[in-house]
Design a protein around this motif. Structure first.
Motif, PDB file in Angstrom:
ATOM      1  N   ALA A  31      52.506  40.373  -3.999  1.00 31.78           N
ATOM      2  CA  ALA A  31      51.309  39.230  -4.108  1.00 31.78           C
ATOM      3  C   ALA A  31      50.822  39.223  -2.757  1.00 31.78           C
ATOM      4  O   ALA A  31      51.246  39.088  -1.907  1.00 31.78           O
ATOM      5  N   MET A  32      49.232  39.884  -2.732  1.00 35.67           N
ATOM      6  CA  MET A  32      48.467  39.608  -1.631  1.00 35.67           C
ATOM      7  C   MET A  32      46.969  38.674  -0.809  1.00 35.67           C
ATOM      8  O   MET A  32      46.529  38.545  -2.214  1.00 35.67           O
ATOM      9  N   THR A  46      48.619  38.964   4.135  1.00 37.61           N
ATOM     10  CA  THR A  46      49.572  39.411   3.523  1.00 37.61           C
ATOM     11  C   THR A  46      50.530  39.640   2.845  1.00 37.61           C
ATOM     12  O   THR A  46      49.417  39.173   1.804  1.00 37.61           O
ATOM     13  N   GLN A  47      51.052  40.141   2.773  1.00 39.11           N
ATOM     14  CA  GLN A  47      51.705  41.135   1.876  1.00 39.11           C
ATOM     15  C   GLN A  47      53.308  40.076   1.718  1.00 39.11           C
ATOM     16  O   GLN A  47      54.126  40.692   2.094  1.00 39.11           O
ATOM     17  N   GLY A 200      55.143  48.333 -11.051  1.00 35.79           N
ATOM     18  CA  GLY A 200      55.309  46.624 -11.313  1.00 35.79           C
ATOM     19  C   GLY A 200      54.239  46.008 -10.865  1.00 35.79           C
ATOM     20  O   GLY A 200      53.112  46.576 -11.783  1.00 35.79           O
ATOM     21  N   ASP A 201      54.058  44.902 -10.594  1.00 35.56           N
ATOM     22  CA  ASP A 201      52.509  43.579 -10.369  1.00 35.56           C
ATOM     23  C   ASP A 201      52.009  43.282  -9.773  1.00 35.56           C
ATOM     24  O   ASP A 201      53.036  43.248  -8.660  1.00 35.56           O
ATOM     25  N   PHE A 202      51.131  43.123  -9.649  1.00 31.85           N
ATOM     26  CA  PHE A 202      50.302  43.177  -8.677  1.00 31.85           C
ATOM     27  C   PHE A 202      49.253  41.658  -8.882  1.00 31.85           C
ATOM     28  O   PHE A 202      48.618  41.090  -9.530  1.00 31.85           O
ATOM     29  N   ASP A 203      49.581  40.334  -8.498  1.00 29.42           N
ATOM     30  CA  ASP A 203      48.630  39.530  -7.917  1.00 29.42           C
ATOM     31  C   ASP A 203      47.822  39.610  -6.386  1.00 29.42           C
ATOM     32  O   ASP A 203      48.604  39.348  -5.569  1.00 29.42           O
ATOM     33  N   VAL A 204      46.799  39.325  -6.694  1.00 30.38           N
ATOM     34  CA  VAL A 204      45.732  39.695  -5.443  1.00 30.38           C
ATOM     35  C   VAL A 204      44.908  39.064  -5.069  1.00 30.38           C
ATOM     36  O   VAL A 204      44.223  38.658  -5.920  1.00 30.38           O
TER      37      VAL A 204
END
Ligand code: ZN
Length: 607
Positions: A31-32, A46-47, A200-204
């Protein structure tokens, strides 16, 4: 639940099963929240990274890639680009001449593991983290990081202000966890190529100047808030005041890339029974017409690849003007946009094919570039030939392989991509030899088994990290033939195929034909006899290593199966039951799929 979510749920359960039953793989959840200042080209972010250790090992350290650090004078990428025998002209000495405002960097401001501080060190593009607490097998840890970056002037793949004026090509742009697998850590320095990633998964969220349009991996979550960009095809809409935040989510991918420019036009086209395609290109560019014409080719390419190589696993894909050539990323590609139409279409087709051979079948590109570049090259050449009704899609690959052999620069294809002595040896091994590996395999196992095998490979190994042997095992199971020898010779050595017809002698009312293996690389042989009465007969000589025979490819030509050729024998003789006077010509491998380095001695025409 949308069709996509359903598919994703199926994929993630598949992964869990595979990682438990067969080969484990690590998992990441990013999550970034990222701000880009378009005046200073600085990124602050932020990550939050939840890292799951599916390995049987207790991890005491982890590694991240900090790719932007490569764009500094004196970096390994800089030195290698200037000292390799045949420098890549896109880089050459450009890194050496970057000033303080033009270099790239990534600074880690804070980093914790489950709330505890960790110690870490940065060595060029690799961040080594000594964990506060070991991560036990089957356990997860949460890393919280604050980072600050400067986007480099575009040199290679990523960066700002590329040569076509695209403002931001944001690839290899965030601190990215290195992959850990059964071979250990893949924390390579960023020297030239290529990449490997953790599934994986990314929420940006990306916050920047509202006049910019953003294109990215994943699905845009807030088109209503954005109010422009994603449904816009016509005139520029009045930008809202203050920075704008774009929110993207991508599930089950190995990376996240984006690009931003205030001048992007956004078009879209639906692939029937496939993804929605998005096109982002500069309104003021030289080739906006070509970008419109390319769209139909893109749709057809997806349709062809879906049919022949398995169904594209996501519901969107973006073709974005940016970067410095063409580079593949999950659910998108960045390509240069101002080429002539054939070049633009060719690059697009190649990058799209990577959605199968890298973004679904995520082989380790650094170690096995031929499985990624070569297979993508093969698939896109087949698609291009089919769409444009052309024949011999792989002639170019054979020509570049033969030229490399002649040059004396050939190296085994199974090297780490960065460690080839020349860029030429790398690219021919990765692209041309990877494509020939498949075309030649079709010769060995027969078209029917090959086509089935490519689909089974995709359906068995997608969303995993297949190794060379995994591919070969699929082909062995489909064909019933043993193929290890072929992998070893073609990929692990620089041995060459060279067969010849050495003699034709009348004997006892028939003709004795003697063939000779002049190269060290043994192969099964197709030999076509054309008789003076106009008929043809194909003689098939299986190699003993196969432990079997391929099926008949062309039922219109009679095939006579001969006893196997033991690979240790340099000579093989057999008898044709007709006098030599009845033979017009004999030809080894008339399909020319076998990469025989001297084809002159493959044919004999009788007087
Ligand atoms: Zn490629």
């Amino acid at each position: 639940m949308s069709r996509l979510l359903l598919l994703l749920a199926l994929f993630s359960s598949t992964i869990t099963t595979y990682s438990q039953d067969y080969r484990w793989q690590q998992r990441v959840q990013y999550a970034m929240n990222v701000q880009l200042d378009v005046k200073s080209h600085h990124v602050t972010g932020t990550q939050k990274l939840v890292y799951t250790n599916n390995s049987p090992d207790t991890l005491r350290e982890v590694y991240y890639h900090l790719f932007f650090n490569a764009f500094q004078p004196g970096s390994m990428m800089d030195i290698r680009s200037r000292t390799i025998a045949d420098p890549d002209r896109r880089i050459a000495d450009r890194i050496l001449h970057l000033n303080e405002q033009e270099i790239g960097y990534q600074h880690i401001l804070t980093l914790t593991q489950d709330g505890a501080d960790v110690s870490y060190s940065v060595d060029q593009t690799v961040l080594k983290v000594t964990l506060a607490k070991p991560i036990l097998p089957k356990k997860s840890a949460t890393f919280l990081m604050k980072f600050e970056s400067q986007v480099p002037l575009q040199i290679r793949r990523s960066g700002r202000d590329n040569r076509e004026g695209v403002a931001y090509s944001m690839t290899q742009w965030y601190p990215k966890m290195a992959e850990y697998d059964f071979q250990g850590w893949h924390a390579d320095q960023y020297v030239a190529r290529e990449f490997h990633g953790v599934w994986g998964d990314f929420d940006v969220t990306l916050t920047l100047d509202p006049t910019f349009t953003v294109a990215a991996t994943g699905d845009l979550q807030n088109p209503d808030v954005i109010g422009h960009g994603y449904e816009r095809t016509g005139a520029k809409i009045q930008a809202p005041a203050g920075d704008l935040t774009w929110h993207f989510v991508a599930k089950n991918v190995i990376d996240f890339a984006w690009a931003a420019d205030p001048d992007y036009v956004h078009d879209h086209a639906q692939v029937p029974d496939g993804p929605m395609l998005h096109f982002f290109y500069k309104r003021s560019g030289k080739s906006t017409d070509n970008w419109s014409k390319m769209q139909d080719y893109a749709v057809k390419t997806f349709q062809y690849l879906n049919l022949h190589f398995g169904k594209y696993p996501f519901d969107t894909y973006s073709i974005i003007q940016g970067g410095d050539g063409g580079m593949e990323y999950p659910m998108c590609t960045l390509i240069l946009g101002e080429s002539q139409l054939p070049g633009l279409v060719g690059v697009m087709q190649h990058e799209v094919a990577h959605s199968w051979f890298q973004m679904a079948l995520a082989s380790n590109e650094s170690l096995q570039a031929w499985m990624d570049e070569g297979f993508a090259d093969f698939a896109s050449s087949e698609a291009a030939a089919s769409i444009s009704h052309q024949e011999h899609p792989h002639d170019g690959s054979y020509a570049s392989y033969f030229a490399l052999v002649k040059s004396g620069l050939q190296e085994p294809a199974n090297q780490h991509s960065d460690h080839f002595s020349t860029n030429r040896a790398y690219s021919t091994a990765a692209y041309s030899m990877g494509a020939i590996f498949l075309e030649q395999l079709k010769y060995i196992v027969g078209t029917e088994h090959f086509d089935k095998g490519m689909l089974l490979y995709y359906n068995t190994w997608r969303m995993r990290h297949p190794e060379p042997n995994d591919f070969v095992r699929v082909m062995e199971k489909v064909s019933g033939l043993q193929l290890h020898w072929y992998l070893r010779y073609w990929i692990y050595t620089t041995k060459h195929i060279d067969y010849s017809i050495s003699s034709i002698v009348d004997r006892e009312g028939g003709t004795q034909v003697t063939l000779e293996r002049l190269g060290d690389f043994p192969m099964p042989i197709d030999l076509l006899a054309t008789y003076t009465d106009g008929t043809k007969e194909l003689f098939y000589i299986p190699l003993n290593e196969l432990l079997g025979k391929k099926p008949i490819d062309d039922p219109t030509i009679a095939r006579t199966d001969l006893p196997e050729w033991y690979w240790v024998n340099p000579i093989y003789s057999f008898k044709i039951n007709r006098p030599a006077a009845n033979i017009k010509s004999l030809e080894i491998d008339p399909s020319q799929r076998m990469a025989d380095i001297n084809r002159k001695n493959n044919v004999i025409t009788l007087p």
